[in-house]
Design an enzyme around this catalytic site. Structure first.
Site, PDB file in Angstrom:
ATOM      1  N   ASP A  26       0.849  -1.185   0.000  1.00  0.00           N
ATOM      2  CA  ASP A  26       0.000   0.000   0.000  1.00  0.00           C
ATOM      3  C   ASP A  26       0.893   1.246   0.000  1.00  0.00           C
ATOM      4  O   ASP A  26       2.096   1.166   0.302  1.00  0.00           O
ATOM      5  CB  ASP A  26      -0.902  -0.029   1.238  1.00  0.00           C
ATOM      6  CG  ASP A  26      -1.856   1.140   1.289  1.00  0.00           C
ATOM      7  OD1 ASP A  26      -2.480   1.450   0.255  1.00  0.00           O
ATOM      8  OD2 ASP A  26      -1.968   1.779   2.355  1.00  0.00           O
ATOM      9  N   ASP A  28      -0.449   5.178   0.722  1.00  0.00           N
ATOM     10  CA  ASP A  28      -0.833   6.166   1.736  1.00  0.00           C
ATOM     11  C   ASP A  28      -0.785   5.547   3.128  1.00  0.00           C
ATOM     12  O   ASP A  28      -1.460   4.554   3.406  1.00  0.00           O
ATOM     13  CB  ASP A  28      -2.245   6.689   1.473  1.00  0.00           C
ATOM     14  CG  ASP A  28      -2.321   7.541   0.215  1.00  0.00           C
ATOM     15  OD1 ASP A  28      -1.574   8.519   0.128  1.00  0.00           O
ATOM     16  OD2 ASP A  28      -3.131   7.211  -0.669  1.00  0.00           O
TER      17      ASP A  28
END
Length: 345
Positions: A26, A28
């Site tokens: 991922d 953010d």
């Protein structure tokens, strides 16, 4: 789905990555928050790239194009080669092409990355200003800093008229350098107030984005691990896709969230950031650790100083043991916030 790398079978003296060929990561809250890199993320990623570990960044953030995301990552200091980016916008575009075929006219709501993904897939992206009575077969809704009331209203009108509605993701919030900001889930919620219809969601926790990322890696499920900071998208999605996972603190989900996670929603490993992949895995202990004491009303307290990773392991192991045995576990946020401070989160 059964995982090859259960925490009962792995060699706890080896780095987590010793058991995998590919990483889905991922962005953010894991690699960066806003414009700034998360501590330890860049050197860890560069070490993986140098070690020729397969690496794909998979993000629910539909506002940026993969090229813009790549440029940002390179500016943060990540080596330019040996990895790729997949977005929920790309997964949404693939879904629309599968349903409607190439050339379909699609309203694109959100950042530039939404329209770009649609065009790359052979669709015809339109903005609200382009409509002017043109027939629209589908709407792809993603987040963007400049999304307006007029765009949200138009999504509602088109969905009410029968257009295919696709949402890139349902993240309620997005971590930024200033705190949490509204995510696409909040915008979708505004549209849902106008219609009983429910959008098809292509981002995490659905499996489409994980499957797209794994196709880039060329890895089987048992060879792949997901790293993320959201239990409801990254970790739940990894579970749904049959992948092992590592949850990292400091992003959207908190220590309290991890402690209260139900058994099907728990990560394989947990830690403080991407450096945890290069270290022996931190996972649940099935025997008690006397570093943590649990009161009769379910408050966890530290009995004596121990290493940071061991303390995290002891806290989560004790919490999950309480949850699994129907014992009290405090929901009060203050003790959990105090433990986070103790852990340096």
């Amino acid at each position: 789905m059964n995982h090859l790398h259960t925490t009962d079978l792995v060699d706890r003296s080896q780095p987590v990555l010793a058991g995998y060929r590919g990483v889905i990561c991922d962005l953010d809250g894991v690699v960066y928050r806003g414009a700034h890199a998360v501590e330890g993320a860049v050197p860890s990623l560069n070490a993986m790239i140098a070690g020729q570990v397969g690496l794909v960044f998979a993000t629910n953030n539909a506002s940026r194009s993969p090229i813009a995301t790549r440029n940002h990552l390179c500016q943060l200091g990540i080596s330019a080669d040996g990895w790729s980016v997949v977005t929920s916008s790309q997964a949404a575009a693939a879904y629309v092409v599968d349903r409607l075929g190439p050339g379909a006219q699609v309203l694109a709501v959100g950042g530039f990355g939404v329209a770009e993904a649609l065009a790359e897939a052979g669709l015809t992206p339109l903005r609200v200003a382009d409509l002017d009575g043109r027939s629209v077969e589908a709407v792809v809704q993603g987040a963007g800093q400049d999304v307006t009331w007029r765009e949200l209203a138009e999504v509602g009108y088109l969905v009410q008229a029968g257009a295919l509605w696709v949402a890139t993701n349902l993240d309620e919030t997005v971590p930024t350098s200033r705190g949490l900001a509204p995510g696409n889930g909040a915008f979708v919620g505004a549209v849902r107030a106008t219609t009983p219809e429910i959008p098809h969601v292509t981002g995490k926790p659905g499996t489409a984005l994980f499957d797209l990322a794994r196709s880039r890696l060329g890895c089987d499920r048992e060879e792949t691990i997901m790293v993320g900071d959201r239990l409801d998208t990254d970790i739940a999605g990894a579970r749904a896709a049959g992948l092992d996972s590592m949850f990292v603190l400091g992003g959207a989900s908190t220590l309290r969230d991890l402690a209260f996670a139900s058994a099907p929603a728990r990560p394989t490993y947990f830690g403080f950031g991407l450096p945890g992949l290069l270290q022996p895995g931190v996972s649940r202990r099935h025997e008690p650790d006397d570093a943590i004491e649990v009161s009769a009303d379910g408050v966890l307290s530290v009995r004596r100083p121990v290493a940071r990773h061991r303390l995290l392991q002891a806290v989560i192991s004790a919490a999950w043991q309480a949850r699994d045995n129907g014992l009290p576990l405090t929901a009060d946020t203050a003790p959990w916030a105090a433990l986070e401070r103790r852990l340096g989160v």
